[in-house]
Enzyme design. Structure first.
Site, PDB file in Angstrom:
ATOM      1  N   GLY A 162      -3.827  -5.890  -7.161  1.00 51.85           N
ATOM      2  CA  GLY A 162      -4.196  -4.497  -6.908  1.00 51.85           C
ATOM      3  C   GLY A 162      -3.034  -3.673  -6.370  1.00 51.85           C
ATOM      4  O   GLY A 162      -1.990  -4.193  -5.994  1.00 51.85           O
ATOM      5  N   ASP A 163      -3.231  -2.384  -6.359  1.00 55.11           N
ATOM      6  CA  ASP A 163      -2.334  -1.411  -5.717  1.00 55.11           C
ATOM      7  C   ASP A 163      -3.191  -0.150  -5.577  1.00 55.11           C
ATOM      8  O   ASP A 163      -4.430  -0.246  -5.582  1.00 55.11           O
ATOM      9  CB  ASP A 163      -1.063  -1.175  -6.570  1.00 55.11           C
ATOM     10  CG  ASP A 163       0.030  -0.420  -5.801  1.00 55.11           C
ATOM     11  OD1 ASP A 163       0.743  -1.048  -5.009  1.00 55.11           O
ATOM     12  OD2 ASP A 163       0.160   0.809  -5.983  1.00 55.11           O
ATOM     13  N   ASN A 188      -6.662   0.467   1.409  1.00 52.08           N
ATOM     14  CA  ASN A 188      -6.617  -0.945   1.787  1.00 52.08           C
ATOM     15  C   ASN A 188      -5.554  -1.223   2.854  1.00 52.08           C
ATOM     16  O   ASN A 188      -5.830  -1.873   3.863  1.00 52.08           O
ATOM     17  CB  ASN A 188      -6.355  -1.790   0.527  1.00 52.08           C
ATOM     18  CG  ASN A 188      -6.127  -3.247   0.864  1.00 52.08           C
ATOM     19  OD1 ASN A 188      -4.997  -3.706   0.958  1.00 52.08           O
ATOM     20  ND2 ASN A 188      -7.204  -3.969   1.096  1.00 52.08           N
ATOM     21  N   LYS A 216      11.298  -7.653  -2.647  1.00 48.91           N
ATOM     22  CA  LYS A 216      10.192  -7.969  -1.742  1.00 48.91           C
ATOM     23  C   LYS A 216       9.707  -9.404  -1.957  1.00 48.91           C
ATOM     24  O   LYS A 216       9.569 -10.180  -1.012  1.00 48.91           O
ATOM     25  CB  LYS A 216       9.032  -6.999  -2.009  1.00 48.91           C
ATOM     26  CG  LYS A 216       7.827  -7.196  -1.115  1.00 48.91           C
ATOM     27  CD  LYS A 216       6.578  -6.464  -1.614  1.00 48.91           C
ATOM     28  CE  LYS A 216       6.818  -4.995  -1.866  1.00 48.91           C
ATOM     29  NZ  LYS A 216       5.538  -4.250  -2.063  1.00 48.91           N
ATOM     30  N   GLN A 268       9.773  -4.633  -6.104  1.00 51.92           N
ATOM     31  CA  GLN A 268       9.008  -5.887  -6.015  1.00 51.92           C
ATOM     32  C   GLN A 268       9.913  -7.118  -6.164  1.00 51.92           C
ATOM     33  O   GLN A 268       9.635  -8.165  -5.577  1.00 51.92           O
ATOM     34  CB  GLN A 268       7.927  -5.876  -7.108  1.00 51.92           C
ATOM     35  CG  GLN A 268       6.762  -6.824  -6.831  1.00 51.92           C
ATOM     36  CD  GLN A 268       5.713  -6.230  -5.918  1.00 51.92           C
ATOM     37  OE1 GLN A 268       5.361  -5.062  -6.034  1.00 51.92           O
ATOM     38  NE2 GLN A 268       5.191  -7.023  -4.999  1.00 51.92           N
ATOM     39  N   THR A 303      -1.998  -7.099   3.607  1.00 51.81           N
ATOM     40  CA  THR A 303      -0.869  -6.162   3.660  1.00 51.81           C
ATOM     41  C   THR A 303      -0.846  -5.445   5.012  1.00 51.81           C
ATOM     42  O   THR A 303       0.200  -5.361   5.665  1.00 51.81           O
ATOM     43  CB  THR A 303      -0.931  -5.153   2.507  1.00 51.81           C
ATOM     44  OG1 THR A 303      -1.131  -5.868   1.284  1.00 51.81           O
ATOM     45  CG2 THR A 303       0.347  -4.344   2.413  1.00 51.81           C
ATOM     46  N   SER A 317      -0.965 -13.079  -1.936  1.00 51.75           N
ATOM     47  CA  SER A 317      -1.287 -13.278  -3.358  1.00 51.75           C
ATOM     48  C   SER A 317      -0.691 -14.594  -3.849  1.00 51.75           C
ATOM     49  O   SER A 317      -1.320 -15.336  -4.601  1.00 51.75           O
ATOM     50  CB  SER A 317      -0.714 -12.137  -4.201  1.00 51.75           C
ATOM     51  OG  SER A 317      -1.555 -11.009  -4.163  1.00 51.75           O
ATOM     52  N   LYS A 340       5.228 -11.000 -10.694  1.00 54.99           N
ATOM     53  CA  LYS A 340       4.120 -10.814  -9.747  1.00 54.99           C
ATOM     54  C   LYS A 340       4.219  -9.422  -9.176  1.00 54.99           C
ATOM     55  O   LYS A 340       5.285  -8.991  -8.724  1.00 54.99           O
ATOM     56  CB  LYS A 340       4.230 -11.849  -8.608  1.00 54.99           C
ATOM     57  CG  LYS A 340       3.085 -11.772  -7.622  1.00 54.99           C
ATOM     58  CD  LYS A 340       1.894 -12.559  -8.093  1.00 54.99           C
ATOM     59  CE  LYS A 340       0.609 -12.215  -7.365  1.00 54.99           C
ATOM     60  NZ  LYS A 340      -0.082 -11.001  -7.925  1.00 54.99           N
ATOM     61  N   LYS A 368       5.343  -4.954 -12.175  1.00 53.15           N
ATOM     62  CA  LYS A 368       4.387  -3.927 -11.723  1.00 53.15           C
ATOM     63  C   LYS A 368       3.757  -3.295 -12.959  1.00 53.15           C
ATOM     64  O   LYS A 368       4.359  -3.295 -14.037  1.00 53.15           O
ATOM     65  CB  LYS A 368       5.111  -2.838 -10.931  1.00 53.15           C
ATOM     66  CG  LYS A 368       4.193  -1.987 -10.080  1.00 53.15           C
ATOM     67  CD  LYS A 368       3.927  -2.651  -8.742  1.00 53.15           C
ATOM     68  CE  LYS A 368       2.883  -1.946  -7.919  1.00 53.15           C
ATOM     69  NZ  LYS A 368       2.816  -2.480  -6.549  1.00 53.15           N
TER      70      LYS A 368
HETATM   71  P1  NDP Z   1      -5.529   2.531  -1.886  1.00 58.38           P
HETATM   72  O1  NDP Z   1      -5.816   3.110  -3.206  1.00 58.38           O
HETATM   73  O2  NDP Z   1      -6.470   1.559  -1.268  1.00 58.38           O
HETATM   74  O3  NDP Z   1      -5.277   3.675  -0.815  1.00 58.38           O
HETATM   75  C1  NDP Z   1      -4.297   4.642  -0.986  1.00 58.38           C
HETATM   76  C2  NDP Z   1      -4.459   5.678   0.101  1.00 58.38           C
HETATM   77  O4  NDP Z   1      -3.392   6.609   0.028  1.00 58.38           O
HETATM   78  C3  NDP Z   1      -5.731   6.470  -0.043  1.00 58.38           C
HETATM   79  O5  NDP Z   1      -6.168   6.875   1.223  1.00 58.38           O
HETATM   80  C4  NDP Z   1      -5.284   7.659  -0.870  1.00 58.38           C
HETATM   81  O6  NDP Z   1      -6.111   8.790  -0.714  1.00 58.38           O
HETATM   82  C5  NDP Z   1      -3.912   7.901  -0.325  1.00 58.38           C
HETATM   83  N1  NDP Z   1      -3.051   8.460  -1.372  1.00 58.38           N
HETATM   84  C6  NDP Z   1      -2.775   7.937  -2.576  1.00 58.38           C
HETATM   85  N2  NDP Z   1      -1.979   8.733  -3.286  1.00 58.38           N
HETATM   86  C7  NDP Z   1      -1.750   9.786  -2.508  1.00 58.38           C
HETATM   87  C8  NDP Z   1      -1.005  10.959  -2.676  1.00 58.38           C
HETATM   88  N3  NDP Z   1      -0.327  11.200  -3.812  1.00 58.38           N
HETATM   89  N4  NDP Z   1      -0.967  11.852  -1.644  1.00 58.38           N
HETATM   90  C9  NDP Z   1      -1.647  11.595  -0.496  1.00 58.38           C
HETATM   91  N5  NDP Z   1      -2.386  10.508  -0.289  1.00 58.38           N
HETATM   92  C10 NDP Z   1      -2.431   9.615  -1.272  1.00 58.38           C
HETATM   93  O7  NDP Z   1      -4.075   1.865  -2.025  1.00 58.38           O
HETATM   94  P2  NDP Z   1      -3.356   0.813  -1.077  1.00 58.38           P
HETATM   95  O8  NDP Z   1      -3.782   1.009   0.325  1.00 58.38           O
HETATM   96  O9  NDP Z   1      -3.492  -0.510  -1.711  1.00 58.38           O
HETATM   97  O10 NDP Z   1      -1.834   1.256  -1.254  1.00 58.38           O
HETATM   98  C11 NDP Z   1      -1.188   2.168  -0.358  1.00 58.38           C
HETATM   99  C12 NDP Z   1       0.315   1.972  -0.447  1.00 58.38           C
HETATM  100  O11 NDP Z   1       0.652   0.633  -0.092  1.00 58.38           O
HETATM  101  C13 NDP Z   1       0.923   2.173  -1.847  1.00 58.38           C
HETATM  102  O12 NDP Z   1       2.234   2.671  -1.697  1.00 58.38           O
HETATM  103  C14 NDP Z   1       1.006   0.747  -2.395  1.00 58.38           C
HETATM  104  O13 NDP Z   1       1.981   0.634  -3.393  1.00 58.38           O
HETATM  105  C15 NDP Z   1       1.399   0.002  -1.135  1.00 58.38           C
HETATM  106  N6  NDP Z   1       1.137  -1.426  -1.093  1.00 58.38           N
HETATM  107  C16 NDP Z   1      -0.098  -1.946  -1.342  1.00 58.38           C
HETATM  108  C17 NDP Z   1      -0.318  -3.306  -1.262  1.00 58.38           C
HETATM  109  C18 NDP Z   1      -1.663  -3.905  -1.450  1.00 58.38           C
HETATM  110  O14 NDP Z   1      -1.783  -5.121  -1.280  1.00 58.38           O
HETATM  111  N7  NDP Z   1      -2.703  -3.140  -1.754  1.00 58.38           N
HETATM  112  C19 NDP Z   1       0.782  -4.233  -0.965  1.00 58.38           C
HETATM  113  C20 NDP Z   1       2.030  -3.583  -0.641  1.00 58.38           C
HETATM  114  C21 NDP Z   1       2.184  -2.234  -0.735  1.00 58.38           C
HETATM  115  P3  NDP Z   1      -7.583   8.852  -1.377  1.00 58.38           P
HETATM  116  O15 NDP Z   1      -8.453   8.067  -0.428  1.00 58.38           O
HETATM  117  O16 NDP Z   1      -7.899  10.285  -1.426  1.00 58.38           O
HETATM  118  O17 NDP Z   1      -7.455   8.210  -2.707  1.00 58.38           O
HETATM  119  O1  2IT Z   2       3.187  -3.534  -3.757  1.00 58.82           O
HETATM  120  C1  2IT Z   2       2.714  -4.675  -3.634  1.00 58.82           C
HETATM  121  O2  2IT Z   2       3.354  -5.609  -3.139  1.00 58.82           O
HETATM  122  C2  2IT Z   2       1.334  -4.898  -4.083  1.00 58.82           C
HETATM  123  N1  2IT Z   2       0.681  -3.961  -4.518  1.00 58.82           N
HETATM  124  C3  2IT Z   2       0.732  -6.271  -4.021  1.00 58.82           C
HETATM  125  C4  2IT Z   2       1.166  -7.091  -5.203  1.00 58.82           C
HETATM  126  C5  2IT Z   2       0.495  -8.429  -5.352  1.00 58.82           C
HETATM  127  O3  2IT Z   2       0.798  -9.083  -6.359  1.00 58.82           O
HETATM  128  O4  2IT Z   2      -0.295  -8.836  -4.502  1.00 58.82           O
END
Ligand code: NDP
Ligand code: 2IT
Length: 444
Positions: free
Chosen positions: A165-166, A240, A114, A111, A209, A376, A90, A126
């Site tokens: 998603g990520d 997100n 976590k 992961q 998240t 999830s 997952k 992943k």
């Molecule tokens: P999104 O794609 O929704 O948002 C990512 C954000 O971070 C955007 O604002 C993006 O900018 C910015 N960003 C991405 N890459 C870079 C970079 N190299 N330098 C500067 N800014 C950057 O992703 P999420 O919000 O889902 O994910 C954010 C973090 O949280 C990641 O580390 C992800 O692995 C982690 N995460 C996500 C989960 C989830 O459920 N979605 C769960 C647990 C962890 P821009 O708007 O310009 O693209």
């Molecule tokens: O980093 C993370 O934990 C995620 N992007 C969410 C993974 C999931 O299966 O919901």
């Protein structure tokens, strides 16, 4: 050389050009030292550290697709099925030009621990692609997602591997991939999470998240006779995780004054206008430069810089290695109380150490951002029983899970004489459950 140092050296030598993977393994191994050293011969004979750092399976594939001009494009697709000791693989899918094998391996490795911390039956995995959804039409994104799933569908399933998603993968991408999976495999099953509400998604997964991060932060502060009420909070990211972290901080009476994207950052001393942010990022998929149109008194700066703003609590929610040693020094100089990671590994090893040594409450992402994958897993449960729970039901379970995670990591740290070291606590508590399951299942 100790067993821990020996395996760490071999992991680094065996996986050159994967610095993020080395970083994640180093952090976990440093935490596990007291656990391993208490029973070194046993762990060595079982080759536990070698097994836990070697993915069970990695699938790498070509993703060809046709862009709107008729040009054929080719991207790399990958899925790392890291560890299935406690449940089906997952973990999310990341679509970003920076994606490579080392980044997906670091994310898959994190992961494992976590998912263990959530207390739910999910293993670690992943995946992703170096495809960049930015600036692509919906049609191009669909073409890419269909091609990606045409190969990935051979390797996943509701009881084997359940992606989500990520970065760069949200509701739109999950929808296109779900449709393609169903067409090819002929199965209407919970093979992906983060689905839309009309086809098997869970209420509160979108928020999970960010909300979970803030539930854990709130519990951390409460246990230190403090709260988020009236606090100034600095957030990075505008995706997100960041958006729903901001929403929950505001609901709990805190003021978030920053957010950022890959080109710049916003400082809004009056507090971020969440409706504006959602419209810019969720509806228009635009840049943060737009924010000033909604809030003329706010500041927009190119590049990075949110950590220089004075705050009580910092929540890095963008990407790996975005909070560096100089940022940590600035945060400490400005009197920060707590740093809780919303992103995966946003804080470098030296920055983490600096924050901890200077008395900052620091919670690593594998604990504080686990609310997304936990929800999830709740989506998987709902899919299995073919029922949907109310928002309140899912949200209350999420809150319970985050509070439990905090207390579990706190207790594990104390057990090893490391009170307040939540990095050690998270790694040890996550590891213990996975290893018990691995040992029970024999050499596999
Ligand atoms: P999104 O794609 O929704 O948002 C990512 C954000 O971070 C955007 O604002 C993006 O900018 C910015 N960003 C991405 N890459 C870079 C970079 N190299 N330098 C500067 N800014 C950057 O992703 P999420 O919000 O889902 O994910 C954010 C973090 O949280 C990641 O580390 C992800 O692995 C982690 N995460 C996500 C989960 C989830 O459920 N979605 C769960 C647990 C962890 P821009 O708007 O310009 O693209
Ligand atoms: O980093 C993370 O934990 C995620 N992007 C969410 C993974 C999931 O299966 O919901």
């Amino acid at each position: 050389m100790s067993y821990v140092d020996d395996v760490l050296a071999r992991v680094i030598a065996k996986n050159p050009s994967e610095p993020e993977f080395h970083q994640a393994v180093t952090e976990v191994f440093e935490s596990l030292r007291p656990v391993i050293e208490a029973n070194e011969d046993f762990y060595k004979r079982e080759a536990i550290l070698e097994r836990i750092t070697e993915p069970e399976r990695m699938i790498k594939f070509r993703v060809p697709w046709v862009d709107d001009s008729g040009q054929v494009q080719v991207n790399m697709g990958i899925r790392v099925q890291f560890n299935s000791a406690i449940g089906p693989y997952k973990g999310g899918l990341r679509f970003h030009p920076s994606v490579n094998q080392g980044i997906i391996k670091f994310l898959g490795f994190e992961q494992i621990f976590k998912n263990s911390l959530t207390g739910l039956p999910i293993g670690g995995g992943k995946g992703g692609s170096d495809f960049d959804p930015k600036g692509k039409s919906d049609r191009e994104v669909m073409a890419f997602c269909q091609s990606f799933m045409t190969e990935l569908c051979k390797h996943i399933g509701a009881d084997t591997d359940v992606p989500a998603g990520d970065i760069g993968v949200g509701g739109r991408e999950i929808g296109y991939m779900f449709g393609q999976y169903k067409r090819i495999r002929g199965l209407y099953e919970g093979v992906l999470t983060g689905k839309g509400l009309t086809y098997g998604g869970s209420l509160a997964r979108t928020e999970a998240t960010g909300y979970g991060l803030v539930y854990l932060t709130d519990e951390l502060l409460k246990c230190h006779n403090d709260s988020l009420e009236g606090k100034t909070v600095v957030v990075s990211g505008a995706g997100n995780v960041a958006i729903y972290a901001i929403e929950k901080v505001q609901q709990l009476g805190g003021k978030v004054v920053t957010c950022s994207d890959s080109t710049g950052w916003v400082y809004d001393p009056e507090g971020i206008d969440l409706e504006a942010l959602k419209e810019i990022k969720e509806v228009n998929r635009a840049r943060l430069t737009e924010y000033k149109k909604y809030r003329p008194d706010s500041e927009y700066h190119e590049g990075r810089g949110v950590w220089q703003i004075k705050c009580d609590v910092a929540l890095p929610c963008a990407t790996q290695n975005e909070l560096l040693i100089d940022d940590a020094k600035q945060l400490v100089a400005n009197g920060v109380t707590a740093v809780c990671e919303g992103a995966n590994m946003p804080t470098t090893l030296d920055a983490t150490e600096y924050l901890q040594k200077n008395g900052v409450l620091f919670v690593p992402g594998k604990a504080s951002n686990a609310g997304g994958v936990a929800t999830s897993a709740l989506e998987m449960s709902q899919n299995s029983e073919r029922l949907s729970w109310t928002f309140e039901e899912v949200d209350s379970k999420l809150k319970r899970i985050m509070v439990d995670i905090y207390h579990n990591i706190d207790e594990a740290a104390k057990r090893y004489g490391k009170e307040g070291d939540y990095v050690a606590g998270a790694n040890i508590a996550g590891f213990e459950k996975v290893v018990e399951a691995m040992l029970a299942q024999g050499v596999c």
